[in-house]
Design a protein around this motif. Structure first.
Motif, PDB file in Angstrom:
ATOM      1  N   GLU A 102       1.003  -1.096   0.105  1.00 11.38           N
ATOM      2  CA  GLU A 102      -0.125   0.099  -0.045  1.00 11.38           C
ATOM      3  C   GLU A 102       0.950   1.232  -0.023  1.00 11.38           C
ATOM      4  O   GLU A 102       0.419   2.096  -0.669  1.00 11.38           O
ATOM      5  CB  GLU A 102      -0.851  -0.015   1.205  1.00 11.38           C
ATOM      6  CG  GLU A 102      -2.183  -0.952   1.150  1.00 11.38           C
ATOM      7  CD  GLU A 102      -3.046  -0.728   2.260  1.00 11.38           C
ATOM      8  OE1 GLU A 102      -4.222  -0.258   2.070  1.00 11.38           O
ATOM      9  OE2 GLU A 102      -2.695  -1.236   3.375  1.00 11.38           O
ATOM     10  N   THR A 123      -3.734  -8.894   0.335  1.00 11.66           N
ATOM     11  CA  THR A 123      -2.767  -8.198  -0.367  1.00 11.66           C
ATOM     12  C   THR A 123      -2.806  -8.503  -1.708  1.00 11.66           C
ATOM     13  O   THR A 123      -2.431  -7.547  -2.521  1.00 11.66           O
ATOM     14  CB  THR A 123      -1.355  -8.433   0.270  1.00 11.66           C
ATOM     15  OG1 THR A 123      -1.215  -8.223   1.531  1.00 11.66           O
ATOM     16  CG2 THR A 123      -0.129  -7.654  -0.573  1.00 11.66           C
ATOM     17  N   LYS A 126      -5.410  -6.526  -3.240  1.00  7.54           N
ATOM     18  CA  LYS A 126      -5.151  -5.109  -3.538  1.00  7.54           C
ATOM     19  C   LYS A 126      -4.103  -4.907  -4.629  1.00  7.54           C
ATOM     20  O   LYS A 126      -4.300  -3.756  -5.328  1.00  7.54           O
ATOM     21  CB  LYS A 126      -4.309  -4.536  -2.237  1.00  7.54           C
ATOM     22  CG  LYS A 126      -5.161  -4.545  -0.790  1.00  7.54           C
ATOM     23  CD  LYS A 126      -4.214  -4.152   0.274  1.00  7.54           C
ATOM     24  CE  LYS A 126      -5.260  -3.833   1.703  1.00  7.54           C
ATOM     25  NZ  LYS A 126      -4.545  -3.807   2.846  1.00  7.54           N
ATOM     26  N   TYR A 130      -4.930  -2.326  -7.766  1.00  7.12           N
ATOM     27  CA  TYR A 130      -3.949  -1.500  -8.457  1.00  7.12           C
ATOM     28  C   TYR A 130      -3.753  -1.922  -9.747  1.00  7.12           C
ATOM     29  O   TYR A 130      -3.424  -0.870 -10.633  1.00  7.12           O
ATOM     30  CB  TYR A 130      -2.823  -1.682  -7.174  1.00  7.12           C
ATOM     31  CG  TYR A 130      -1.882  -0.551  -7.898  1.00  7.12           C
ATOM     32  CD1 TYR A 130      -1.571   0.701  -7.360  1.00  7.12           C
ATOM     33  CD2 TYR A 130      -0.585  -1.022  -8.427  1.00  7.12           C
ATOM     34  CE1 TYR A 130      -0.428   1.473  -7.829  1.00  7.12           C
ATOM     35  CE2 TYR A 130       0.473  -0.363  -9.012  1.00  7.12           C
ATOM     36  CZ  TYR A 130       0.313   1.106  -8.805  1.00  7.12           C
ATOM     37  OH  TYR A 130       1.440   1.997  -8.962  1.00  7.12           O
TER      38      TYR A 130
END
Length: 222
Positions: A102, A123, A126, A130
């Motif tokens: 992050e 994760t 994420k 992204y």
């Protein structure tokens, strides 16, 4: 350069080898998968490799995380891997990021490809979000016990195939870590050199109770 990359040039020619110098990748996680990926890709001629990990080496890591020695206990994993890459090749710039994914994502650094070397599903979700936001492909990899999974994510959504939960993994054998990392690295190098790859397919490899290696693949609908 021709002497250093002789075998790779024999495989795909000077033009593709030279093109790698303009490529940038990010490896998220510098432990088991990450250190094997750094070893496999760090001397391939990729111009810039960003290594992201805030974790420090623990004694129980060393048996399966090939970048580390007993003297590295307590040191940052990303930094050690970056130093190892620089010792092995003068053609790659290795940049260590002692932070979370992050935190790294807020730096707005451009890369051509992201490779997942984490150990948890949140994760990875994420990373997928992204990657979709930045229009970047990424390579998923996971290992546990005597099995592993690999997928080159292009347009498919990670959460359409995987249920994102927190869980404690089972034990793990060191060779499967290197095996899955090598498959990720092969996908990466083929993609970066413009060779064909199968996208949005999950490959699942495992040893059954009889010790037979089984390989399955599943298409992720986009």
């Amino acid at each position: 350069m021709q002497k250093y990359f002789k075998r790779q040039i024999q495989l795909w020619g000077e033009e593709k080898q030279n093109s790698l110098q303009n490529k940038k990748i990010a490896i998220v996680g510098a432990g088991g998968l990450g250190s094997s990926l750094c070893f496999a890709l760090g001397a391939s001629g990729i111009g810039e490799i960003h290594i992201i990990d805030f974790d420090e080496v623990s004694i129980h890591n060393i048996h399966r995380q090939i970048a580390f020695t007993l003297e590295d206990e307590g040191k940052n994993k990303a930094i050690i891997n970056a130093e190892l890459i620089q010792k092995r090749s003068s053609y790659t710039k290795a940049i260590a990021h002692d932070c979370s994914f992050e935190q790294w994502s807020k730096k707005s650094l451009y890369v051509d490809l992201i490779i997942d070397a984490t150990d948890n599903l949140p994760t990875r979700a994420k990373i997928d979000n992204y990657a979709k936001e930045k229009n970047i492909s990424w390579i998923y990899g996971s290992v546990e016990a005597f099995n592993g999974q690999v997928c080159f994510f292009d347009t498919a959504k990670f959460e359409d195939f995987f249920k994102v939960i927190e869980r404690t993994p089972a034990g793990i054998a060191a060779p499967i870590v290197m095996h899955i990392a090598s498959l990720q690295a092969n996908l990466a190098i083929r993609y970066l050199t413009g060779l064909s790859i199968k996208k949005d397919f999950v490959y699942y490899l495992y040893f059954n109770d009889e010790g037979e290696l089984i390989s399955q693949k599943f298409s992720i609908k986009t």
